[in-house]
Design an enzyme around this catalytic site. Structure first.
Site, PDB file in Angstrom:
ATOM      1  N   SER A 134       0.726  -1.053  -0.116  1.00 35.09           N
ATOM      2  CA  SER A 134      -0.069   0.106  -0.145  1.00 35.09           C
ATOM      3  C   SER A 134       0.904   1.332   0.053  1.00 35.09           C
ATOM      4  CB  SER A 134      -0.835  -0.181   1.257  1.00 35.09           C
ATOM      5  OG  SER A 134      -1.561   1.226   1.516  1.00 35.09           O
ATOM      6  N   TYR A 158      -1.820  -0.619  11.116  1.00 31.32           N
ATOM      7  CA  TYR A 158      -2.368  -1.350   9.833  1.00 31.32           C
ATOM      8  C   TYR A 158      -1.091  -1.082   8.903  1.00 31.32           C
ATOM      9  CZ  TYR A 158      -3.730  -1.490   4.981  1.00 31.32           C
ATOM     10  OH  TYR A 158      -3.804  -1.711   3.691  1.00 31.32           O
ATOM     11  N   LYS A 162       1.865  -3.816   6.910  1.00 33.06           N
ATOM     12  CA  LYS A 162       2.246  -3.769   5.245  1.00 33.06           C
ATOM     13  C   LYS A 162       3.917  -3.600   5.207  1.00 33.06           C
ATOM     14  CE  LYS A 162      -1.637  -4.432   3.459  1.00 33.06           C
ATOM     15  NZ  LYS A 162      -2.047  -5.794   2.925  1.00 33.06           N
TER      16      LYS A 162
HETATM   17  N1  LIG Z   1      -8.753  -1.053  -0.559  1.00 32.16           N
HETATM   18  C1  LIG Z   1      -7.697  -0.222  -0.488  1.00 32.16           C
HETATM   19  O1  LIG Z   1      -7.728   0.942  -0.445  1.00 32.16           O
HETATM   20  C2  LIG Z   1      -6.297  -0.871  -0.467  1.00 32.16           C
HETATM   21  C3  LIG Z   1      -5.128   0.142  -0.350  1.00 32.16           C
HETATM   22  C4  LIG Z   1      -3.945  -0.311  -0.451  1.00 32.16           C
HETATM   23  C5  LIG Z   1      -3.662  -1.837   0.009  1.00 32.16           C
HETATM   24  N2  LIG Z   1      -4.903  -2.667   0.139  1.00 32.16           N
HETATM   25  C6  LIG Z   1      -4.758  -4.160   0.507  1.00 32.16           C
HETATM   26  O2  LIG Z   1      -5.162  -4.737  -0.749  1.00 32.16           O
HETATM   27  C7  LIG Z   1      -5.826  -6.189  -0.084  1.00 32.16           C
HETATM   28  C8  LIG Z   1      -7.125  -6.348  -0.550  1.00 32.16           C
HETATM   29  O3  LIG Z   1      -7.957  -4.991  -0.219  1.00 32.16           O
HETATM   30  P1  LIG Z   1      -9.517  -4.915  -0.634  1.00 32.16           P
HETATM   31  O4  LIG Z   1      -9.769  -3.424  -0.435  1.00 32.16           O
HETATM   32  O5  LIG Z   1      -9.967  -5.880  -1.536  1.00 32.16           O
HETATM   33  O6  LIG Z   1     -10.190  -5.534   1.054  1.00 32.16           O
HETATM   34  P2  LIG Z   1     -11.116  -6.428   1.515  1.00 32.16           P
HETATM   35  O7  LIG Z   1     -11.568  -6.427   2.737  1.00 32.16           O
HETATM   36  O8  LIG Z   1     -12.454  -6.243   0.469  1.00 32.16           O
HETATM   37  O9  LIG Z   1     -10.606  -7.880   0.653  1.00 32.16           O
HETATM   38  C9  LIG Z   1      -9.656  -8.778   1.781  1.00 32.16           C
HETATM   39  C10 LIG Z   1     -10.497  -9.975   1.809  1.00 32.16           C
HETATM   40  O10 LIG Z   1      -9.492 -10.866   2.526  1.00 32.16           O
HETATM   41  C11 LIG Z   1     -10.196 -11.778   3.355  1.00 32.16           C
HETATM   42  N3  LIG Z   1      -9.404 -12.028   4.635  1.00 32.16           N
HETATM   43  C12 LIG Z   1      -9.075 -11.225   5.457  1.00 32.16           C
HETATM   44  N4  LIG Z   1      -8.335 -11.985   6.359  1.00 32.16           N
HETATM   45  C13 LIG Z   1      -8.197 -13.202   6.046  1.00 32.16           C
HETATM   46  C14 LIG Z   1      -7.704 -14.259   6.387  1.00 32.16           C
HETATM   47  N5  LIG Z   1      -7.065 -14.342   7.645  1.00 32.16           N
HETATM   48  N6  LIG Z   1      -8.004 -15.670   5.876  1.00 32.16           N
HETATM   49  C15 LIG Z   1      -8.619 -15.529   4.806  1.00 32.16           C
HETATM   50  N7  LIG Z   1      -9.246 -14.593   4.147  1.00 32.16           N
HETATM   51  C16 LIG Z   1      -9.034 -13.349   4.739  1.00 32.16           C
HETATM   52  C17 LIG Z   1     -11.550 -11.178   3.722  1.00 32.16           C
HETATM   53  O11 LIG Z   1     -12.643 -11.830   4.074  1.00 32.16           O
HETATM   54  C18 LIG Z   1     -11.912 -10.135   2.185  1.00 32.16           C
HETATM   55  O12 LIG Z   1     -12.538 -10.965   1.414  1.00 32.16           O
HETATM   56  C19 LIG Z   1      -5.589  -5.824   1.609  1.00 32.16           C
HETATM   57  O13 LIG Z   1      -4.533  -6.751   2.007  1.00 32.16           O
HETATM   58  C20 LIG Z   1      -5.440  -4.600   1.614  1.00 32.16           C
HETATM   59  O14 LIG Z   1      -4.758  -4.148   2.968  1.00 32.16           O
HETATM   60  C21 LIG Z   1      -6.079  -2.128  -0.135  1.00 32.16           C
HETATM   61  O1  LIG Z   2     -15.654  10.390   4.776  1.00 28.26           O
HETATM   62  C1  LIG Z   2     -14.737  10.763   4.219  1.00 28.26           C
HETATM   63  C2  LIG Z   2     -13.646   9.954   4.048  1.00 28.26           C
HETATM   64  C3  LIG Z   2     -12.223  10.510   3.730  1.00 28.26           C
HETATM   65  N1  LIG Z   2     -12.185  11.797   3.558  1.00 28.26           N
HETATM   66  C4  LIG Z   2     -10.652  12.194   2.950  1.00 28.26           C
HETATM   67  O2  LIG Z   2     -10.701  11.637   1.566  1.00 28.26           O
HETATM   68  C5  LIG Z   2      -9.163  11.449   1.528  1.00 28.26           C
HETATM   69  C6  LIG Z   2      -9.007   9.940   1.257  1.00 28.26           C
HETATM   70  O3  LIG Z   2      -9.425   9.116   2.143  1.00 28.26           O
HETATM   71  P1  LIG Z   2      -9.477   7.771   2.223  1.00 28.26           P
HETATM   72  O4  LIG Z   2     -10.499   7.340   1.021  1.00 28.26           O
HETATM   73  O5  LIG Z   2      -9.803   7.183   3.506  1.00 28.26           O
HETATM   74  O6  LIG Z   2      -8.225   7.073   1.814  1.00 28.26           O
HETATM   75  P2  LIG Z   2      -6.497   7.196   2.448  1.00 28.26           P
HETATM   76  O7  LIG Z   2      -6.688   7.976   3.761  1.00 28.26           O
HETATM   77  O8  LIG Z   2      -5.913   7.943   1.521  1.00 28.26           O
HETATM   78  O9  LIG Z   2      -6.212   5.717   2.647  1.00 28.26           O
HETATM   79  C7  LIG Z   2      -6.436   4.827   1.797  1.00 28.26           C
HETATM   80  O10 LIG Z   2      -5.432   4.557   0.743  1.00 28.26           O
HETATM   81  C8  LIG Z   2      -4.054   4.118   1.535  1.00 28.26           C
HETATM   82  C9  LIG Z   2      -3.211   3.984   0.172  1.00 28.26           C
HETATM   83  O11 LIG Z   2      -2.822   5.161  -0.210  1.00 28.26           O
HETATM   84  C10 LIG Z   2      -4.289   2.593   2.150  1.00 28.26           C
HETATM   85  O12 LIG Z   2      -3.389   2.144   2.609  1.00 28.26           O
HETATM   86  C11 LIG Z   2      -5.583   2.713   3.086  1.00 28.26           C
HETATM   87  O13 LIG Z   2      -5.857   1.402   3.450  1.00 28.26           O
HETATM   88  C12 LIG Z   2      -6.563   3.509   2.489  1.00 28.26           C
HETATM   89  O14 LIG Z   2      -7.647   3.521   3.526  1.00 28.26           O
HETATM   90  C13 LIG Z   2      -8.197  11.731   2.699  1.00 28.26           C
HETATM   91  O15 LIG Z   2      -8.066  13.158   2.838  1.00 28.26           O
HETATM   92  C14 LIG Z   2      -9.715  11.739   3.885  1.00 28.26           C
HETATM   93  O16 LIG Z   2      -9.548  12.829   4.855  1.00 28.26           O
HETATM   94  C15 LIG Z   2     -13.214  12.776   3.797  1.00 28.26           C
HETATM   95  O17 LIG Z   2     -13.020  13.739   3.666  1.00 28.26           O
HETATM   96  N2  LIG Z   2     -14.291  12.086   4.162  1.00 28.26           N
END
Ligand SMILES: NC(=O)c1ccc[n+]([C@@H]2O[C@H](COP(=O)([O-])OP(=O)(O)OC[C@H]3O[C@@H](n4cnc5c(N)ncnc54)[C@H](O)[C@@H]3O)[C@@H](O)[C@H]2O)c1
Ligand SMILES: O=c1ccn([C@@H]2O[C@H](COP(=O)(O)OP(=O)(O)O[C@H]3O[C@H](CO)[C@@H](O)[C@H](O)[C@H]3O)[C@@H](O)[C@H]2O)c(=O)[nH]1
Length: 351
Positions: A134, A158, A162
């Protein structure tokens, strides 16, 4: 385009937001896919929708396994019955706020789960992995765009999972050079599949901007709190690099192809972003335009721990993976709205 030899990919967390979109692209690209997911943050309906989307023939190449990475036996069960060419490891918990209140849950789930996965992969000699990292590993970067060789720092538990998992991957690969690992640092994944049948469906009140805006648009929430309007940015609101989830999905396929083609890849990190910074207020305006809905906003103080502006340098992924994001914020909002409009309650029929 189908691959000539059918490769078998294990997708952990494949029922989740990014997982489902990636599984669709993998199947369409000719891969065979097994998902392992404990459905902690997802529902089986999402996997059923993936099957509908790809059709009956490709669905035969997908199997779903209910299992938890914290139980080594659940992983072992899969590896003992088939050979995997690579693992795409999405499974993990991702709510920043929850991780601050309950760090043990995050360390147990994300760290123990991943260590179990490495142990089992090593035992069965499957040493090729794409890992979901991330942009959070850049903390509050001193300069932007973020380059892959920037110093890494975590701002919350969190983020620390990572960061630790990136270090673990580097250590394992250093000790056992036959491992090939790509660490993909996602920026802010948004949007949905263009069909509108799969998308993000967070449990409870969303933490992230786009799912929140979406719920305001369909009337589930009254207004959007805009956290911070005094940042030194173009309009005072914070700037992020939003990336369409389908671009992200394709980035995983590019990473897999690189892993299969390059025995010297070692353990390498790539940013997956667009390289474009968009402010919160610009995102609200783009969503209003795409949906035709007014999103009432309330200007609020900054959210603690938020960075002012973060966006990616995309050069390394372009050059080495041959991957570049295709979609801009208009398409992200169009597809997010299509998903929301078709599924105002997500995968549930109604609340
Ligand atoms: N969505 C974002 O903003 C974002 C940003 C950066 C990184 N990531 C990373 O990408 C990955 C996927 O994110 P996402 O948005 O699809 O999240 P998500 O929660 O939709 O998907 C994650 C999946 O993993 C499963 N899971 C969690 N723990 C588990 C375990 N111990 N065993 C088996 N399954 C398990 C959950 O049930 C879920 O279906 C995550 O590792 C997250 O940290 C997400
Ligand atoms: O109700 C809301 C939610 C968010 N924000 C703003 O929107 C921006 C984006 O926020 P958000 O969507 O929560 O994303 P991030 O805080 O940038 O974090 C996301 O993106 C990261 C990677 O860049 C990941 O690691 C995190 O898990 C994921 O939550 C930020 O300035 C927040 O303050 C608002 O103003 N109102």
């Amino acid at each position: 385009m189908g691959s000539s030899v059918e490769q078998n990919i294990l997708v952990t967390g494949g029922a989740g937001f990014i997982g489902t979109h990636t599984v669709v692209q993998l199947l369409k690209d000719g891969f065979k896919v097994s998902i392992i997911d404990n459905l902690d943050n997802s529902v089986i309906e999402a996997v059923d929708r993936v099957r509908e989307l790809v059709g009956p023939d490709l669905s035969k190449k997908l199997d779903f396994n209910l299992g938890d990475l914290r139980n080594k036996g659940d992983i072992e069960k899969l590896f003992s019955k088939q050979r995997f060419d690579a693992v795409i490891h999405f499974a993990g918990l991702k709510a920043v706020g929850e991780s601050v209140g309950n760090p043990r849950r995050y360390f147990d789930n994300n760290l123990v789960g991943t260590i179990n996965l490495y142990e089992t992969m090593a035992k069965y000699n499957c040493k090729t992995m794409v890992f979901s990292s991330s942009a959070t590993v850049y903390g509050q970067p001193e300069t932007i765009p973020c380059m892959e060789d920037f110093e890494l720092k975590a701002m919350n538990p969190y983020g620390r999972t990572k960061l630790f998992l990136e270090e673990i991957a580097r250590d394992i690969q250093r000790a056992e050079p036959e491992w090939r690992i790509v660490l993909l640092r996602y920026f802010n994944p948004v949007g949905a599949h263009e069909s509108g049948s799969i998308g993000e469906d967070p449990k409870g009140i969303p933490n992230n901007l786009m799912p929140y805006i979406q719920q305001v648009a369909v009337g589930r929430l009254p207004e959007l709190n805009v956290y911070g309007h005094d940042y030194p940015t173009k309009d005072g609101s914070a700037v992020r690099d939003y990336i369409h989830v389908m671009d992200l999905a394709d980035g995983h396929i590019a990473a897999l192809r690189k892993l299969f083609a390059d025995p010297k890849i070692g353990c390498t990190a790539y940013n997956l972003g667009t390289g474009q910074g968009t402010s919160v207020l610009e995102m609200v305006a783009a969503f209003e335009k795409a949906s035709g809905k007014k999103i009432p906003i309330k200007l609020c103080p900054r959210r603690s721990g938020d960075a002012t502006a973060v966006y990616a340098s995309t050069e390394k992924a372009e050059k080495e993976l041959g991957w570049k994001a295709k979609y801009g914020v208009d398409e992200m909002c169009r597809d997010q709205w299509n998903w929301a409009n078709n599924n105002p309650w997500g995968y549930q029929k109604k609340l």
